[in-house]
Design an enzyme around this catalytic site. Sequence first.
Site, mmCIF file in Angstrom:
data_model
loop_
_atom_site.group_PDB
_atom_site.id
_atom_site.type_symbol
_atom_site.label_atom_id
_atom_site.label_comp_id
_atom_site.label_asym_id
_atom_site.label_seq_id
_atom_site.Cartn_x
_atom_site.Cartn_y
_atom_site.Cartn_z
ATOM 1 N N LYS A 203 0.831 -1.205 0.000
ATOM 2 C CA LYS A 203 0.000 0.000 0.000
ATOM 3 C C LYS A 203 0.868 1.258 0.000
ATOM 4 C CE LYS A 203 -4.297 -1.554 2.232
ATOM 5 N NZ LYS A 203 -5.151 -1.364 3.414
ATOM 6 N N LYS B 13 -4.858 -10.759 -7.248
ATOM 7 C CA LYS B 13 -6.030 -10.866 -6.370
ATOM 8 C C LYS B 13 -7.093 -9.857 -6.796
ATOM 9 C CE LYS B 13 -6.203 -8.860 -2.438
ATOM 10 N NZ LYS B 13 -6.276 -8.295 -1.087
ATOM 11 N N LYS C 204 -10.597 -4.223 -4.277
ATOM 12 C CA LYS C 204 -11.587 -3.136 -4.254
ATOM 13 C C LYS C 204 -11.085 -1.888 -4.972
ATOM 14 C CE LYS C 204 -14.035 -3.508 0.140
ATOM 15 N NZ LYS C 204 -13.826 -3.143 1.550
HETATM 16 P P1 AMP Z 1 -11.232 -5.503 2.645
HETATM 17 O O1 AMP Z 1 -11.869 -5.312 1.328
HETATM 18 O O2 AMP Z 1 -9.733 -5.342 2.547
HETATM 19 O O3 AMP Z 1 -11.855 -4.736 3.759
HETATM 20 O O4 AMP Z 1 -11.440 -7.048 2.990
HETATM 21 C C1 AMP Z 1 -12.580 -7.590 3.594
HETATM 22 C C2 AMP Z 1 -12.467 -9.093 3.673
HETATM 23 O O5 AMP Z 1 -12.497 -9.660 2.356
HETATM 24 C C3 AMP Z 1 -11.155 -9.583 4.306
HETATM 25 O O6 AMP Z 1 -11.441 -10.719 5.112
HETATM 26 C C4 AMP Z 1 -10.318 -9.983 3.112
HETATM 27 O O7 AMP Z 1 -9.372 -10.977 3.438
HETATM 28 C C5 AMP Z 1 -11.374 -10.514 2.149
HETATM 29 N N1 AMP Z 1 -10.951 -10.387 0.738
HETATM 30 C C6 AMP Z 1 -10.601 -9.252 0.089
HETATM 31 N N2 AMP Z 1 -10.274 -9.517 -1.195
HETATM 32 C C7 AMP Z 1 -10.429 -10.862 -1.365
HETATM 33 C C8 AMP Z 1 -10.252 -11.763 -2.477
HETATM 34 N N3 AMP Z 1 -9.866 -11.340 -3.684
HETATM 35 N N4 AMP Z 1 -10.511 -13.087 -2.265
HETATM 36 C C9 AMP Z 1 -10.914 -13.528 -1.053
HETATM 37 N N5 AMP Z 1 -11.102 -12.745 0.030
HETATM 38 C C10 AMP Z 1 -10.860 -11.425 -0.121
#
Ligand code: AMP
Length: 334
Positions: A115, A196, A199
């Site tokens: 990041k 991956k 968002k």
């Molecule tokens: P965040 O969007 O970073 O707040 O992530 C929220 C949750 O989604 C966390 O538990 C992440 O580990 C999971 N997560 C985010 N991106 C992925 C992805 N591409 N595949 C699986 N889990 C994800």
Amino acid sequence: MTTRKTRVFSGIQPSGMLHIGNYLGAIQQWVAGQGQKTNFICIVDLHAITVPQDPEALRRQTRELAALLIASGIDPQQTTLFVQSHVRAHAEGCWVLNCVTPLGWLERMTQYKTKAQKQESVLTGLLDYPVLQAADILLYDTDEVPVGDDQKQHIELARDIAGRFNHLFGETFVVPKPVIRESGARIMALNDPSAKMSKSDFTRGHAIRITDTPDEIRWVVKRAVTDPGRDISFSADPDRAGVNNLLQIYELFTGQSRAAIEAHFAGKGYGALKTDVAEAVIEGLRPIRERFDQLITDPAELDRLLAIGAEHARAVADPKIRLMMERVGFVLPA
Ligand code: AMP
Ligand code: TRP
């Protein structure tokens, strides 16, 4: 002997529309565990501001995330669903834990390094992000933290911080463990199966957002990158990551076994695979989208539910932060 239900805590940032990686990697697991365990799900707005945010967008996205989580099956009667900044103990706990965490532990976090590379100027909060996450988890005597694969290092850090605090000041925290599901832990980008799904990538074709229309979903899946071969089977081979990713998405949306899925696609081509995957995603997301559209029209009701959640969260977190303060030697307010 009194046995206490397993405590589950997880968090999610209100920093943009959720994609199917969030849904399959995290939210689906949270919904599945409801009822048997004591669940806390936190909308982590304090974490979101570790990178610059537009204040109005952050406020809107916080309510949208609450609506999406409820639409996805998080039941506020069964799960304590709340906003992190509504419970002061998170920021206070972070401060106390900062003062037992060596800087070197934070500098080696891979998410920080990635990041930080993307920012012109790195905010102090970004480096401190995992300590706040440790405070989130430790305040609730959490046993299990269900997350996607990318969060494993942060949970391990929370374990190290808990261990160090316990060692310095006496047993205070439960040492939590990460729970990462086998399928869905890492949903890959549809336009690049080596990356991956994220968002923060807004390229059309990268992700499927939970609120995407059926036409948009068909468009994205049709253009998904597949493999050089013709095989349709689950595989850990990086050269076959495209088809494997589509199959995992199909598996998690339909709930079918891997053997049944491979039999279903035997002898079929990638065109048929994509059509079926798109329809499975559309059908899986349809009820969520409909519920979301309804919930988002009533922000006052969402705020009411979040206020109840915050009250439940405070009942657990407030005594814990007092204990932390007492342990480090503060005179507690009378
Ligand atoms: P965040 O969007 O970073 O707040 O992530 C929220 C949750 O989604 C966390 O538990 C992440 O580990 C999971 N997560 C985010 N991106 C992925 C992805 N591409 N595949 C699986 N889990 C994800
Ligand atoms: N860092 C997590 C993510 O980006 C979100 C999060 C914040 C979290 N606090 C948490 C996850 C506590 C699990 C437990 O996905």
